[in-house]
Enzyme design. Structure first.
Site, PDB file in Angstrom:
ATOM      1  N   HIS A 224      13.004  61.699  67.366  1.00  0.00           N
ATOM      2  CA  HIS A 224      14.443  61.446  67.254  1.00  0.00           C
ATOM      3  C   HIS A 224      14.687  60.177  66.451  1.00  0.00           C
ATOM      4  CE1 HIS A 224      18.590  62.342  68.643  1.00  0.00           C
ATOM      5  NE2 HIS A 224      18.751  61.052  68.356  1.00  0.00           N
ATOM      6  N   CYS A 225      14.997  60.357  65.180  1.00  0.00           N
ATOM      7  CA  CYS A 225      15.364  59.247  64.312  1.00  0.00           C
ATOM      8  C   CYS A 225      16.327  59.777  63.258  1.00  0.00           C
ATOM      9  CB  CYS A 225      14.135  58.606  63.676  1.00  0.00           C
ATOM     10  SG  CYS A 225      13.046  59.781  62.824  1.00  0.00           S
ATOM     11  N   HIS A 226      16.928  58.883  62.515  1.00  0.00           N
ATOM     12  CA  HIS A 226      17.963  59.265  61.557  1.00  0.00           C
ATOM     13  C   HIS A 226      17.744  58.525  60.233  1.00  0.00           C
ATOM     14  CE1 HIS A 226      20.251  60.640  65.104  1.00  0.00           C
ATOM     15  NE2 HIS A 226      19.971  59.471  65.641  1.00  0.00           N
TER      16      HIS A 226
ATOM     17  N   TYR B  39      32.437  56.896  62.325  1.00  0.00           N
ATOM     18  CA  TYR B  39      31.957  55.532  62.118  1.00  0.00           C
ATOM     19  C   TYR B  39      31.344  55.439  60.738  1.00  0.00           C
ATOM     20  CZ  TYR B  39      27.346  57.581  63.093  1.00  0.00           C
ATOM     21  OH  TYR B  39      26.218  58.363  63.061  1.00  0.00           O
TER      22      TYR B  39
ATOM     23  N   THR C 148      25.798  62.126  62.519  1.00  0.00           N
ATOM     24  CA  THR C 148      27.176  62.615  62.478  1.00  0.00           C
ATOM     25  C   THR C 148      27.984  61.976  61.357  1.00  0.00           C
ATOM     26  OG1 THR C 148      27.905  60.988  64.121  1.00  0.00           O
ATOM     27  CG2 THR C 148      27.183  63.142  64.941  1.00  0.00           C
TER      28      THR C 148
ATOM     29  N   TYR D  70      23.480  67.512  72.735  1.00  0.00           N
ATOM     30  CA  TYR D  70      23.780  66.123  73.073  1.00  0.00           C
ATOM     31  C   TYR D  70      25.056  66.110  73.888  1.00  0.00           C
ATOM     32  CZ  TYR D  70      24.087  61.029  72.315  1.00  0.00           C
ATOM     33  OH  TYR D  70      24.128  59.671  72.481  1.00  0.00           O
TER      34      TYR D  70
ATOM     35  N   HIS E 296      18.087  62.513  74.934  1.00  0.00           N
ATOM     36  CA  HIS E 296      18.237  61.340  75.786  1.00  0.00           C
ATOM     37  C   HIS E 296      18.448  61.695  77.263  1.00  0.00           C
ATOM     38  CE1 HIS E 296      18.642  60.179  71.719  1.00  0.00           C
ATOM     39  NE2 HIS E 296      19.946  60.101  71.660  1.00  0.00           N
TER      40      HIS E 296
ATOM     41  N   ASP F 136      15.054  56.731  68.111  1.00  0.00           N
ATOM     42  CA  ASP F 136      16.482  56.734  67.779  1.00  0.00           C
ATOM     43  C   ASP F 136      16.803  55.734  66.662  1.00  0.00           C
ATOM     44  OD1 ASP F 136      19.091  57.789  68.033  1.00  0.00           O
ATOM     45  OD2 ASP F 136      19.721  56.100  69.269  1.00  0.00           O
TER      46      ASP F 136
ATOM     47  N   ASN G 233      25.712  53.152  66.631  1.00  0.00           N
ATOM     48  CA  ASN G 233      26.783  52.921  67.600  1.00  0.00           C
ATOM     49  C   ASN G 233      26.400  52.019  68.762  1.00  0.00           C
ATOM     50  OD1 ASN G 233      29.108  54.556  66.601  1.00  0.00           O
ATOM     51  ND2 ASN G 233      27.621  56.224  66.781  1.00  0.00           N
TER      52      ASN G 233
END
Length: 306
Positions: free
Chosen positions: A33-35, A51, A79, A159, A183, A258, A263
């Site tokens: 889980h990373c972006h 955001y 997102t 999620y 999560h 993550d 955020n």
């Protein structure tokens, strides 16, 4: 990290100099889980985003991967990029086979478009039910997407907030693919690990074809990061929840950083300390091997899993 976009006020940039982890990850560890964010000048952020982040490029992600001793990544569509998967797909393709992707798609996505994503290394889609991140998550539209991706052998990443599981569980159970929960379903760690809310989540995992990410203690914790004087360890209030999931579902748990931690406004975690947190929740070498290597390889690289 300059971009043509104005960062959301209060947004914390990711930690620039992560420490050396005290825990050595086993060879083959997968960060599931990373972006990537942009860079915005190359991959513009979506007009409908909730955001505007700092930039966090594929090269910076891969540098963190190597620093922490991670072998592979699963890059989840952010997102802030909406349903334009270009930045994520570009990072996956640039990884030389060391990354997979999770996309965001709309109900009108075509089979040809899904085939392109599949060829790029995408292996699932994400359904986001957090109202602060998406305007809505219409179940009829999501069911259409689920039927389209099922023939590809993809899964669905879900999620949601723990208090919403009662409303959503029936829909989740109707989906025709395996599920991956982000999560731990965001448990309220001020409640008892033996309480009814977390008990509902555990029963949900037991009844369905579900994988669980024991990720983001920094996002779930009330006790917070380690104290500067060393008198308090990091995210201790999350440990009982993550340890319960790892011990009860050791063949279907996953781990992730993550990064770059979107955020967050109270503190930005040191990714080296997040690695050092792992043995607190997976307390034996056998559990660590399953959590970090065997399970994610079986899900994302089944042809290479032994």
């Amino acid at each position: 990290m300059s971009t043509p976009f104005t960062k959301t006020p209060g947004w914390l940039d990711w930690y620039q100099n992560p420490s050396e982890p005290a825990f050595a990850l086993p060879p083959g560890t997968v960060d599931t889980h990373c972006h990537v964010f942009g860079p915005g000048a190359e991959f513009p952020y979506a007009p409908e985003r909730k955001y505007t982040p700092c930039d966090a490029s594929k090269d910076q992600l891969f540098a963190l991967r190597d620093h922490l001793g991670i072998s592979r990544n699963v890059i989840v569509q952010a997102t802030c990029h909406g349903a334009d998967n270009s930045a994520m797909a570009d990072a996956v393709k640039a990884s030389g086979g060391r990354a997979r992707g999770i996309a965001t798609v709309r109900p009108d996505v075509t089979d040809a478009e899904l085939a392109v994503l599949d060829e790029a290394g995408v292996r699932g889609v994400r359904f986001n039910f957090l109202k602060r991140l998406v305007n809505s998550a219409p179940k009829d539209d999501l069911a259409v997407i689920a039927r389209k991706i099922a023939p590809l052998g993809w899964h669905i990443v879900i999620y949601f907030e723990s208090q919403d599981l009662a409303e959503l569980e029936g829909f989740f159970g109707s989906l025709p693919t395996p599920l991956v929960v982000d999560h731990m379903g965001r448990p309220d760690v001020t409640q008892s690990v033996d309480g009814p809310e977390f008990g509902r989540f555990l029963r949900f995992v037991e009844r369905h074809d579900v994988w669980v990410k024991v990720s983001c203690p920094e996002r779930l914790s009330v006790s917070g990061p380690p104290a500067l004087d060393g008198e308090r360890e990091a995210y201790t209030d999350v440990v009982p929840f993550a340890r319960r999931v790892v011990e009860e579902f050791h063949d279907s748990v996953l781990w992730g950083t993550d990064w770059p931690h979107p955020n967050l406004t109270d503190h930005m975690p040191d990714d080296g300390l997040l690695v050092s947190y792992v043995p607190h929740v997976a307390v034996t070498s056998e559990l660590q091997q399953k959590l970090l290597v065997d399970n994610p390889m079986r899900l994302y690289w089944p042809g290479e899993w032994v």
